[in-house]
Design an enzyme around this catalytic site. Sequence first.
Site, PDB file in Angstrom:
ATOM      1  N   GLN A 151       0.788  -1.306  -0.055  1.00  0.00           N
ATOM      2  CA  GLN A 151      -0.059  -0.009   0.065  1.00  0.00           C
ATOM      3  C   GLN A 151       0.852   1.165  -0.008  1.00  0.00           C
ATOM      4  O   GLN A 151       0.460   2.268  -0.163  1.00  0.00           O
ATOM      5  CB  GLN A 151      -0.771  -0.044   1.364  1.00  0.00           C
ATOM      6  CG  GLN A 151      -1.754  -1.230   1.211  1.00  0.00           C
ATOM      7  CD  GLN A 151      -2.239  -1.359   2.934  1.00  0.00           C
ATOM      8  OE1 GLN A 151      -3.502  -0.667   2.969  1.00  0.00           O
ATOM      9  NE2 GLN A 151      -1.901  -2.201   3.740  1.00  0.00           N
ATOM     10  N   HIS A 201      -1.569   1.402  -4.329  1.00  0.00           N
ATOM     11  CA  HIS A 201      -2.199   2.846  -4.111  1.00  0.00           C
ATOM     12  C   HIS A 201      -1.098   3.723  -4.883  1.00  0.00           C
ATOM     13  O   HIS A 201      -0.981   5.098  -4.374  1.00  0.00           O
ATOM     14  CB  HIS A 201      -2.087   3.236  -2.446  1.00  0.00           C
ATOM     15  CG  HIS A 201      -2.881   2.779  -1.642  1.00  0.00           C
ATOM     16  ND1 HIS A 201      -3.127   2.746  -0.402  1.00  0.00           N
ATOM     17  CD2 HIS A 201      -4.005   2.032  -1.953  1.00  0.00           C
ATOM     18  CE1 HIS A 201      -3.985   2.022   0.034  1.00  0.00           C
ATOM     19  NE2 HIS A 201      -4.620   1.677  -0.824  1.00  0.00           N
ATOM     20  N   SER A 240      -2.444  -1.162   9.393  1.00  0.00           N
ATOM     21  CA  SER A 240      -3.542  -1.282  10.363  1.00  0.00           C
ATOM     22  C   SER A 240      -4.822  -2.042   9.954  1.00  0.00           C
ATOM     23  O   SER A 240      -5.609  -2.424  10.775  1.00  0.00           O
ATOM     24  CB  SER A 240      -3.907   0.358  10.632  1.00  0.00           C
ATOM     25  OG  SER A 240      -4.345   0.793   9.500  1.00  0.00           O
TER      26      SER A 240
END
Length: 247
Positions: A101, A119, A190
Amino acid sequence: MDEKIVDARKLIADMPNITVLTGAGISAESGIPTFRGEDGLWKNFRPEDIATPQAFLNDPRLVWDWYEWRRKIIREAKPNAGHFALVELQKQLSNFTLITQNIDGLHQIAGSTSIIELHGNLWQVRCTKCGFTEQNYEVPLRELPPNCRQCKSIARPNVVWFGEIIPMCIIDKCLIAIESCQIMLIIGTSGVVEPAASMGLIAKQTGKTVIEINLDVTPSSGMYDISIRGKSGEILPLICQINKDYN
Ligand code: OAD
């Protein structure tokens, strides 16, 4: 050595098909701020002001100032032991894919290949009009905001913002990588931003072994086979040297 680390290492040594998902936590030890948590970027900045298409339409200069600031930090950063451990792991495996990411490019600098950037990449700029995309490593940027070299329209960072869709071909590649692996390693994320957040669940539901490495507990920690608390720069070198004696 922590029992979980020994177990993870044995599993990795036994199963040569691995897919890895990384998040901002793997670059934290390189000095790059994460997004959430006490010192996270989203404590000081509102994503809707700087990381959405609307924000860019409203004030491209403000958005670019933020990315310019991040480019300066990231330009100074070097890959850490966690990034390098994944490079070593890849060398030892027959089937390895790294989904990240992160937009910082540190996996590439470390030497990883077979990377899927979910991303986008901070070192690419994309024209908002003609779509022309190119690498741009200038720090500071010569023009702020930069203009497209082809059509002179305004260019944007080639990253995925909130409210934007990740191209289906990238999602497909991730699903294929998860489908074809035996172990999924989930590092320093997370696990709250989709679609990455669901990738561990997809791996579990398709019978894969999932190992998480994170400083903290995440919403999905309880679902994984092994969840190791600690810094990825310390844990990964221990679990990735699978050819070395671990007794
Ligand atoms: P977050 O900032 O949400 O989470 C970072 C995770 O890394 C946390 O769970 C920390 O506990 C953990 N962590 C911090 N330091 C660590 C270390 N040294 N070793 C291991 N773990 C560590 O970052 P992401 O999950 O990557 O998206 O965030 C996902 C997306 O949200 C980002 O790509 C970005 C953000 O908004 C966009 O901008 C579209």
